[in-house]
Design a protein around this motif. Structure first.
Motif, mmCIF file in Angstrom:
data_model
loop_
_atom_site.group_PDB
_atom_site.id
_atom_site.type_symbol
_atom_site.label_atom_id
_atom_site.label_comp_id
_atom_site.label_asym_id
_atom_site.label_seq_id
_atom_site.Cartn_x
_atom_site.Cartn_y
_atom_site.Cartn_z
ATOM 1 N N UNK A 1 0.707 -1.132 -0.161
ATOM 2 C CA UNK A 1 -0.030 0.024 -0.139
ATOM 3 C C UNK A 1 1.127 1.334 0.198
ATOM 4 N N UNK A 2 0.514 2.198 -0.749
ATOM 5 C CA UNK A 2 1.281 3.262 -0.940
ATOM 6 C C UNK A 2 1.391 4.317 0.289
ATOM 7 N N UNK A 3 2.208 4.601 1.119
ATOM 8 C CA UNK A 3 2.410 5.483 2.298
ATOM 9 C C UNK A 3 1.747 6.785 2.048
ATOM 10 N N UNK A 4 2.039 7.323 0.956
ATOM 11 C CA UNK A 4 1.624 8.942 0.734
ATOM 12 C C UNK A 4 0.346 8.925 0.503
ATOM 13 N N UNK A 5 -0.379 7.919 -0.132
ATOM 14 C CA UNK A 5 -1.767 7.902 -0.201
ATOM 15 C C UNK A 5 -2.512 7.615 1.296
ATOM 16 N N UNK A 6 -1.923 6.698 1.840
ATOM 17 C CA UNK A 6 -2.243 6.830 3.150
ATOM 18 C C UNK A 6 -2.093 7.931 4.230
ATOM 19 N N UNK A 7 -1.046 8.387 4.098
ATOM 20 C CA UNK A 7 -0.722 9.798 4.760
ATOM 21 C C UNK A 7 -1.789 10.698 4.471
ATOM 22 N N UNK A 8 -2.295 10.904 3.436
ATOM 23 C CA UNK A 8 -3.351 11.667 2.953
ATOM 24 C C UNK A 8 -4.707 11.277 3.374
ATOM 25 N N UNK A 9 -4.788 9.983 3.347
ATOM 26 C CA UNK A 9 -6.095 9.679 3.722
ATOM 27 C C UNK A 9 -6.375 9.795 5.382
ATOM 28 N N UNK A 10 -5.157 9.547 5.893
ATOM 29 C CA UNK A 10 -5.231 9.814 7.592
ATOM 30 C C UNK A 10 -5.634 11.299 7.762
ATOM 31 N N UNK A 11 -4.903 12.238 7.075
ATOM 32 C CA UNK A 11 -5.234 13.689 7.230
ATOM 33 C C UNK A 11 -6.479 13.890 7.018
ATOM 34 N N UNK A 35 -5.730 11.575 -4.652
ATOM 35 C CA UNK A 35 -5.235 10.602 -3.933
ATOM 36 C C UNK A 35 -6.016 9.687 -3.187
ATOM 37 N N UNK A 36 -7.137 10.230 -2.750
ATOM 38 C CA UNK A 36 -8.365 9.364 -1.791
ATOM 39 C C UNK A 36 -8.944 8.443 -3.083
ATOM 40 N N UNK A 37 -9.218 8.883 -4.410
ATOM 41 C CA UNK A 37 -9.713 8.208 -5.043
ATOM 42 C C UNK A 37 -8.804 6.944 -5.583
ATOM 43 N N UNK A 38 -7.550 7.304 -5.830
ATOM 44 C CA UNK A 38 -6.522 6.184 -6.163
ATOM 45 C C UNK A 38 -6.514 5.098 -4.944
ATOM 46 N N UNK A 39 -6.495 5.807 -3.932
ATOM 47 C CA UNK A 39 -6.632 4.628 -2.717
ATOM 48 C C UNK A 39 -7.676 3.932 -2.635
ATOM 49 N N UNK A 40 -8.752 4.563 -2.731
ATOM 50 C CA UNK A 40 -10.269 3.695 -2.855
ATOM 51 C C UNK A 40 -10.247 2.751 -4.157
ATOM 52 N N UNK A 41 -9.689 2.986 -5.262
ATOM 53 C CA UNK A 41 -9.770 2.087 -6.425
ATOM 54 C C UNK A 41 -8.715 0.984 -6.117
ATOM 55 N N UNK A 42 -7.684 1.160 -5.417
ATOM 56 C CA UNK A 42 -6.760 0.202 -5.078
ATOM 57 C C UNK A 42 -7.219 -0.852 -4.319
ATOM 58 N N UNK A 43 -8.266 -0.327 -3.248
ATOM 59 C CA UNK A 43 -8.748 -1.216 -2.074
ATOM 60 C C UNK A 43 -10.053 -1.725 -2.617
ATOM 61 N N UNK A 44 -10.619 -1.356 -3.654
ATOM 62 C CA UNK A 44 -11.705 -1.526 -4.413
ATOM 63 C C UNK A 44 -12.885 -1.480 -3.184
ATOM 64 N N UNK A 45 -12.804 -0.206 -2.588
ATOM 65 C CA UNK A 45 -13.909 -0.146 -1.567
ATOM 66 C C UNK A 45 -14.083 1.447 -1.265
ATOM 67 N N UNK A 46 -15.256 1.924 -0.833
ATOM 68 C CA UNK A 46 -15.461 3.317 -0.440
ATOM 69 C C UNK A 46 -14.799 3.498 1.010
ATOM 70 N N UNK A 47 -14.089 4.643 0.947
ATOM 71 C CA UNK A 47 -13.572 4.970 2.510
ATOM 72 C C UNK A 47 -14.397 5.984 2.943
ATOM 73 N N UNK A 48 -15.097 6.958 2.588
ATOM 74 C CA UNK A 48 -15.775 8.064 2.875
ATOM 75 C C UNK A 48 -17.323 8.032 2.344
#
Length: 309
Positions: A1-11, A35-48
């Motif tokens: 998992x990309x840490x940069x995307x995870x850092x943005x998600x946490x913020x 970044x959030x959209x890319x993270x959701x796509x990589x996890x195939x789930x909605x985070x927000x």
């Protein structure tokens, strides 16, 4: 998992807004959104869940937020060890304690710490509720009870007592009571029973609050109580460490005081070798010893704890 995307998600999860998260991270709203959209796509789930008032975490988002918080804590711990220079004390140290102790005892003395370590940065976080050291909400704490977490290093610093004080001006106008019964004729100023405070302080104060006074005032922290007492509002219930910096206070009913309240310094096990923590610990111990030497003769000093350098 990309840490940069995870850092943005946490913020974003902490801020509840793409715009506010972007301001914190110095990124545009569109960059954060990508970044959030890319993270959701990589996890195939909605985070927000997105709505007009902001963003709310989904169940999957809550799980990822908890995990990201733990990862960030571990990275913070690693940074502390990496940046703690072997021969110098520098960088930021996050210190938490109560509003009363922080404003009335610690802050007036903190200049002595900077005089010894001019490159140290102190982030002083005053709060009545306990910040979680294990989750790195702060690096070191001074608390009015022994910490319960097993993974914390703790050191008992001293024991303080609650006592009754008034200004010389107040007593000159209203007289000084010679018994508890005579307190009924005076205005009492104390911390509110609803405020967070040590149990022994609360138990000692309650009988005074239940008595019939001609007037009474409660405040949610000891700094407010002190200000009222200094300005002649009434007789105040205050910790005895205030006697050093406010010698114009007069102790009322010298035989009355609460049971001892232990004061502890605590920090996480992983900061055992931190130069910053050691510098702060040694500074606090030095100041407590100096305080006791000044006041041992008049009996106003807090009792010593198990102080070891």
């Amino acid at each position: 998992m990309d840490w940069d995307k995870l850092r943005v998600f946490h913020a974003v999860a902490e801020a509840g807004s793409l715009t506010r998260a972007g301001e914190i991270l110095h990124l545009s709203q569109s960059a954060v959104s990508r970044q959030i959209s890319a993270l959701e796509d990589s996890l195939t789930t909605v985070l927000f869940h997105r709505h007009a008032r902001g963003l709310i975490l989904t169940e999957s988002g809550e799980l990822l937020f908890e995990t990201a918080g733990k990862i960030r804590s571990e990275i913070d711990r690693a940074e502390v060890r990496i940046h703690d220079d072997q021969n110098a004390v520098q960088g930021e140290l996050r210190v938490t304690t109560t509003t009363g102790f922080g404003t009335l005892w610690l802050a007036p003395r903190i200049g002595q710490l900077f005089a010894r370590h001019p490159n140290l940065k102190i982030d002083l976080r005053l709060a009545e509720h306990v910040l979680d050291l294990s989750m790195r909400e702060a690096d070191v704490a001074i608390r009015m009870k022994e910490p319960s977490q097993a993974e914390l290093i703790r050191r008992r610093l001293m024991t303080v007592n609650m006592r009754l004080y008034a200004s010389q001006e107040y007593l000159a106008v209203n007289g000084s009571p010679s018994s508890r019964a005579q307190l009924h004729d005076h205005r009492l100023v104390s911390q509110s029973p609803a405020a967070e405070q040590p149990n022994s302080a609360y138990r000692w104060t309650v009988p005074f609050l239940q008595s019939e006074h001609c007037s009474h005032m409660t405040v949610n922290n000891y700094f407010g109580v002190l200000q009222a007492v200094l300005h002649g509002v009434g007789i105040g219930v205050l910790p005895n460490y205030v006697t050093d910096d406010f010698q114009q206070l007069v102790r009322v009913l010298p035989d009355e005081q609460s049971q001892g309240i232990p004061v502890y310094l605590a920090y996480p096990e992983e900061l055992r070798h931190s130069k910053r923590v050691a510098a702060f610990r040694d500074f606090v111990i030095h100041e407590i010893i100096a305080f006791r030497k000044i006041h041992e003769s008049d009996g106003s000093a807090p009792h010593a704890g198990a102080i070891r350098s």
